[in-house]
Design an enzyme around this catalytic site. Structure first.
Site, PDB file in Angstrom:
ATOM      1  N   ARG A  51     -20.017  -3.525  15.711  1.00 54.18           N
ATOM      2  CA  ARG A  51     -19.106  -4.690  15.457  1.00 54.18           C
ATOM      3  C   ARG A  51     -17.988  -4.616  16.498  1.00 54.18           C
ATOM      4  O   ARG A  51     -17.152  -3.873  16.090  1.00 54.18           O
ATOM      5  CB  ARG A  51     -18.880  -4.974  14.052  1.00 54.18           C
ATOM      6  CG  ARG A  51     -18.110  -6.011  13.650  1.00 54.18           C
ATOM      7  CD  ARG A  51     -17.863  -6.234  12.087  1.00 54.18           C
ATOM      8  NE  ARG A  51     -19.182  -6.221  11.390  1.00 54.18           N
ATOM      9  CZ  ARG A  51     -19.019  -5.988  10.101  1.00 54.18           C
ATOM     10  NH1 ARG A  51     -18.158  -5.583   9.453  1.00 54.18           N
ATOM     11  NH2 ARG A  51     -20.261  -6.091   9.666  1.00 54.18           N
ATOM     12  N   CYS A  53      -0.419   5.043   6.921  1.00 54.82           N
ATOM     13  CA  CYS A  53      -1.316   4.907   8.089  1.00 54.82           C
ATOM     14  C   CYS A  53      -0.176   4.159   9.185  1.00 54.82           C
ATOM     15  O   CYS A  53       0.204   3.130   8.954  1.00 54.82           O
ATOM     16  CB  CYS A  53      -2.499   4.078   7.848  1.00 54.82           C
ATOM     17  SG  CYS A  53      -3.648   4.767   6.529  1.00 54.82           S
ATOM     18  N   CYS A  81     -20.642   1.725   6.103  1.00 55.39           N
ATOM     19  CA  CYS A  81     -20.044   1.077   7.336  1.00 55.39           C
ATOM     20  C   CYS A  81     -18.938   1.728   7.670  1.00 55.39           C
ATOM     21  O   CYS A  81     -18.111   1.977   6.720  1.00 55.39           O
ATOM     22  CB  CYS A  81     -19.682  -0.341   6.764  1.00 55.39           C
ATOM     23  SG  CYS A  81     -18.652  -1.043   8.065  1.00 55.39           S
ATOM     24  N   CYS A 109      -1.237   0.503  10.344  1.00 60.02           N
ATOM     25  CA  CYS A 109      -1.436  -0.660   9.375  1.00 60.02           C
ATOM     26  C   CYS A 109      -0.327  -1.315   9.215  1.00 60.02           C
ATOM     27  O   CYS A 109       0.794  -0.585   8.829  1.00 60.02           O
ATOM     28  CB  CYS A 109      -2.077   0.121   8.156  1.00 60.02           C
ATOM     29  SG  CYS A 109      -2.577  -0.894   7.086  1.00 60.02           S
ATOM     30  N   CYS A 143     -19.883  -6.664   1.196  1.00 55.33           N
ATOM     31  CA  CYS A 143     -19.461  -5.178   1.605  1.00 55.33           C
ATOM     32  C   CYS A 143     -18.240  -5.115   0.984  1.00 55.33           C
ATOM     33  O   CYS A 143     -17.290  -5.919   1.085  1.00 55.33           O
ATOM     34  CB  CYS A 143     -19.582  -5.005   3.138  1.00 55.33           C
ATOM     35  SG  CYS A 143     -18.947  -3.379   3.487  1.00 55.33           S
ATOM     36  N   CYS A 202       0.912  -1.108  -0.039  1.00 49.59           N
ATOM     37  CA  CYS A 202      -0.057  -0.008  -0.231  1.00 49.59           C
ATOM     38  C   CYS A 202       0.677   1.273   0.062  1.00 49.59           C
ATOM     39  O   CYS A 202       1.876   1.357   0.771  1.00 49.59           O
ATOM     40  CB  CYS A 202      -1.131   0.152   1.219  1.00 49.59           C
ATOM     41  SG  CYS A 202      -2.152   1.366   1.272  1.00 49.59           S
ATOM     42  N   CYS A 205     -17.045  -9.323   3.602  1.00 44.09           N
ATOM     43  CA  CYS A 205     -16.361  -8.213   3.334  1.00 44.09           C
ATOM     44  C   CYS A 205     -15.085  -8.305   2.538  1.00 44.09           C
ATOM     45  O   CYS A 205     -14.246  -9.181   2.803  1.00 44.09           O
ATOM     46  CB  CYS A 205     -15.667  -7.715   4.491  1.00 44.09           C
ATOM     47  SG  CYS A 205     -17.273  -7.529   5.837  1.00 44.09           S
TER      48      CYS A 205
END
Length: 420
Positions: free
Chosen positions: A272, A69, A202, A72, A142, A65, A109
């Site tokens: 969740r 972040c 979400c 992460c 999702c 990526c 997901c």
């Protein structure tokens, strides 16, 4: 306790607590903890009974990526020893999803690392959604692909997506300390794009990054304002090789207070328990089911969860039941509002008068799962940890079980069977 009685009454009316009341929940003592859980449980049962929705993550593209972040394991510069692979083919993703569905998952997901999808990526994910739905009638899908460009949410909706996950993660005031390659406003914009396209929105948070109580309350009230259908609550997994590797700020008691605060602020949405529950809630996971009505089954994106059968046993032993495919997750007033908005059969709803939304979509991923070992889309981050993390002694972090952090080596992208 007058505070808890007031919060229960407001939750049953779908009325928002004050900021001061939300902060007071986080400040309760361990002696009051069971009272807090019981009060949040009354609100949870009013809107969701004793049902637990199961969700299953499929990591379509792992690592690599360009975003920074801090939390992460897939971030730019991460030295975490995670799986790295490019896009799964639609049939591979469908096969991976089938394992979770066989275990009782109602929602799949689909998560992919990266800043956001190209139009070609959206087409690819669209074919994957179609493949999953052809093989599994009634399953919800999702997508969690990062920042969306104009028109992409509508294309995902047309392809059959029911929901879109994109977490706010932390408060607007501290977001720049966590991520530098995109902004808090970018995240809000993507949630709004999903909403406008008729997808169930979400969006959730990550706790344990060194934030204050005020930060937690800020982000949860922002999620209520966005009217997310589901709010995944992730607990940071401090992966070695990431800037937040030393941030062990959570105890099981702290996690329960955070979940209760979310439930009081967002009474009628799917809350969740997402990434990090095994690491931070540990033996108190069953107690958390009295507050949250949704969990992920089995493994996360780049970290291992407890075995799927252990999840199912935990739900049964705690006196709850797995939500069936024929049951509408959200309360009728939210589900009806979503249908009226033209979102079709999505499981969520955006009630104009309701709380922050639901859709346990811990999000499908959500970066909190990034925290849990990976996450979707832009998980930008700051190369340094927040300056003022709570003291370990104040949060019980001295009891952190670092041995529970395990990198995923099975499931999607591998030749080993998933932990579903």
């Amino acid at each position: 306790m007058d505070l808890l009685n007031t919060l229960v009454e407001k939750g049953l009316r779908r009325e928002s607590p004050t900021r001061e009341e939300a902060l007071a929940v986080l400040a309760t003592s361990d002696d009051e903890l069971l009272d807090v859980v019981a009060a949040a449980g009354k609100v949870r049962r009013q809107w969701f009974g004793r049902r637990v929705k199961l969700n299953y993550l499929v990591n379509l593209k792992s690592g690599l990526c360009p975003e920074d972040c801090s939390y992460c394991s897939q971030r730019l510069g991460s030295k975490a020893d995670i799986l790295k692979y490019t896009w799964l083919k639609p049939d591979e993703a469908s096969e991976a999803a089938a394992a979770g569905i066989a275990g009782g998952a109602k929602r799949v997901c689909l998560v992919a690392s990266g800043r956001g999808p190209t139009d070609r990526d959206v087409d690819r994910v669209g074919r994957t959604i179609e493949a999953i739905k052809e093989q599994n009638e009634g399953v919800e899908v999702c997508a969690c692909l990062g920042l969306l460009s104009d028109g992409q949410a509508e294309r995902l909706k047309t392809a059959g997506a029911d929901a879109y996950n994109h977490n706010l993660n932390t408060s607007e005031g501290t977001y720049g300390e966590i991520t530098t390659t995109h902004t808090y406003a970018d995240r809000v914009d993507t949630v709004q794009k999903a909403h406008a396209a008729g997808l169930s929105a979400c969006s959730g948070l990550i706790a344990g990054m060194g934030e204050t109580d005020e930060d937690l309350v800020d982000v949860v009230f922002a999620l209520r304002e966005l009217d997310s259908d589901s709010v995944p609550v992730n607990f940071l997994i401090p992966f070695e090789g990431t800037p937040l590797a030393k941030e062990w700020n959570l105890s099981p008691q702290r996690c329960l207070r955070i979940l209760a605060m979310v439930r009081f602020v967002c009474p009628d949405v799917e809350v969740r328990i997402a990434g990090g529950r095994e690491v931070h809630l540990r033996s108190m996971q069953p107690l958390a089911l009295n507050i949250a009505n949704s969990i992920f089954l089995g493994d996360y994106l780049t970290s291992e969860g407890q075995a799927g059968k252990a999840d199912l046993d935990m739900i049964a032993d705690a006196g709850f039941e797995v939500e069936g495919a024929g049951t509408t997750t959200l309360p009728a007033h939210r589900a009806d509002a979503l249908a009226a908005a033209g979102a079709g059969g999505g499981c969520g709803s955006h009630a104009a008068s309701g709380g922050c939304g639901s859709e346990a979509a811990a999000g499908c991923g959500s970066h909190a799962d990034a925290a849990a070992g990976g996450g979707c889309g832009p998980c930008g981050g700051h190369a340094e940890a927040p300056a003022e993390a709570p003291a370990a002694a104040a949060t019980g972090a001295s009891d952190a079980r670092t041995d529970l952090v395990a990198v995923r080596r099975r499931g999607a992208g591998t030749d080993l069977a998933p932990n579903a």
